[in-house]
Design a protein around this motif. Structure first.
Motif, short mmCIF file in Angstrom:
data_model
loop_
_atom_site.label_atom_id
_atom_site.label_comp_id
_atom_site.label_asym_id
_atom_site.label_seq_id
_atom_site.Cartn_x
_atom_site.Cartn_y
_atom_site.Cartn_z
N VAL A 1 21.20 -3.89 -10.52
CA VAL A 1 21.85 -4.52 -9.37
C VAL A 1 22.60 -5.74 -9.88
N GLY A 2 23.92 -5.65 -9.86
CA GLY A 2 24.72 -6.77 -10.34
C GLY A 2 24.38 -7.09 -11.78
N GLU A 3 23.98 -8.33 -12.02
CA GLU A 3 23.66 -8.76 -13.37
C GLU A 3 22.19 -8.59 -13.73
N ASN A 4 21.39 -8.01 -12.85
CA ASN A 4 19.96 -7.87 -13.10
C ASN A 4 19.51 -6.43 -13.22
N SER A 5 18.42 -6.25 -13.94
CA SER A 5 17.69 -4.98 -13.94
C SER A 5 16.44 -5.22 -13.11
N ILE A 6 16.13 -4.31 -12.20
CA ILE A 6 14.92 -4.42 -11.39
C ILE A 6 14.02 -3.25 -11.74
N PHE A 7 12.80 -3.57 -12.15
CA PHE A 7 11.80 -2.57 -12.51
C PHE A 7 10.70 -2.62 -11.46
N PHE A 8 10.34 -1.46 -10.94
CA PHE A 8 9.26 -1.40 -9.96
C PHE A 8 8.01 -0.93 -10.66
N LEU A 9 7.00 -1.79 -10.68
CA LEU A 9 5.75 -1.52 -11.38
C LEU A 9 4.66 -1.15 -10.38
N THR A 10 3.82 -0.20 -10.76
CA THR A 10 2.66 0.16 -9.97
C THR A 10 1.48 0.27 -10.94
N PRO A 11 0.27 -0.07 -10.49
CA PRO A 11 -0.88 -0.02 -11.41
C PRO A 11 -1.02 1.35 -12.05
N ASN B 1 0.84 -1.19 0.00
CA ASN B 1 0.00 0.00 0.00
C ASN B 1 0.88 1.24 0.00
N PRO B 2 1.10 1.88 -1.12
CA PRO B 2 0.56 1.56 -2.44
C PRO B 2 1.29 0.35 -3.03
N LEU B 3 0.62 -0.32 -3.97
CA LEU B 3 1.17 -1.53 -4.57
C LEU B 3 2.34 -1.21 -5.49
N TYR B 4 3.47 -1.84 -5.22
CA TYR B 4 4.64 -1.82 -6.09
C TYR B 4 5.14 -3.25 -6.22
N ILE B 5 5.30 -3.70 -7.43
CA ILE B 5 5.81 -5.03 -7.70
C ILE B 5 7.20 -4.87 -8.31
N GLY B 6 8.17 -5.54 -7.74
CA GLY B 6 9.52 -5.52 -8.29
C GLY B 6 9.69 -6.72 -9.21
N VAL B 7 10.14 -6.49 -10.42
CA VAL B 7 10.39 -7.59 -11.35
C VAL B 7 11.85 -7.53 -11.80
N MET B 8 12.50 -8.69 -11.83
CA MET B 8 13.90 -8.77 -12.22
C MET B 8 14.00 -9.38 -13.62
N ALA B 9 14.83 -8.77 -14.43
CA ALA B 9 15.07 -9.27 -15.78
C ALA B 9 16.56 -9.19 -16.06
N LYS B 10 17.06 -10.18 -16.76
CA LYS B 10 18.46 -10.15 -17.17
C LYS B 10 18.63 -9.02 -18.19
N PRO B 11 19.70 -8.24 -18.07
CA PRO B 11 19.93 -7.19 -19.06
C PRO B 11 20.01 -7.78 -20.47
N SER B 12 19.37 -7.10 -21.39
CA SER B 12 19.44 -7.51 -22.79
C SER B 12 19.50 -6.25 -23.63
N PRO B 13 20.03 -6.36 -24.84
CA PRO B 13 20.15 -5.17 -25.68
C PRO B 13 18.80 -4.46 -25.85
N TYR C 1 0.48 -1.45 -16.15
CA TYR C 1 1.28 -0.82 -15.10
C TYR C 1 2.13 0.29 -15.70
N ARG C 2 2.64 1.12 -14.82
CA ARG C 2 3.67 2.09 -15.20
C ARG C 2 4.93 1.74 -14.42
N ILE C 3 6.07 2.24 -14.87
CA ILE C 3 7.35 1.93 -14.22
C ILE C 3 7.96 3.22 -13.68
N PRO C 4 7.68 3.56 -12.41
CA PRO C 4 8.22 4.80 -11.86
C PRO C 4 9.70 4.70 -11.46
N TYR C 5 10.18 3.48 -11.17
CA TYR C 5 11.56 3.32 -10.72
C TYR C 5 12.22 2.13 -11.40
N ARG C 6 13.51 2.28 -11.68
CA ARG C 6 14.31 1.21 -12.28
C ARG C 6 15.71 1.28 -11.67
#
Length: 80
Positions: free
Chosen positions: A68-78, A25-37, A60-65
């Motif tokens: 971290v190391g080998e990953n990209s973390i995107f924070f999604l909120t509705p 509250n508010p809802l934020y979902i963190g999603v991890m993705a391997k970096p890619s071109p 969703y929209r992505i207010p924060y990115r």
């Protein structure tokens, strides 16, 4: 689970390695993705971002990115 990003009408899918609830509250979902071109650039320009899981898609929209190391973390909120 995957992220479907649309920029100028072109949809691009990115696989999600892991996901977590960063805030309820508010809802934020963190999603991890391997970096890619083009991953950061495409998601930064996207007008719509959908989180697709088991055939259902929610917008969703992505207010924060962050990188971290080998990953990209995107924070999604509705998208409101």
């Amino acid at each position: 689970m995957k992220i479907l990003a649309s920029s100028n009408g072109n949809g691009v899918e990115f696989p999600v390695e892991k996901w977590f609830t960063a805030s309820e509250n508010p809802l934020y979902i963190g999603v991890m993705a391997k970096p890619s071109p083009g991953l950061w650039e495409h998601l930064s320009r996207s007008k719509s971002v959908f989180l697709v899981d088991d055939g259902s898609a929610k917008e969703y929209r992505i207010p924060y990115r962050i990188e971290v190391g080998e990953n990209s973390i995107f924070f999604l909120t509705p998208k409101e």
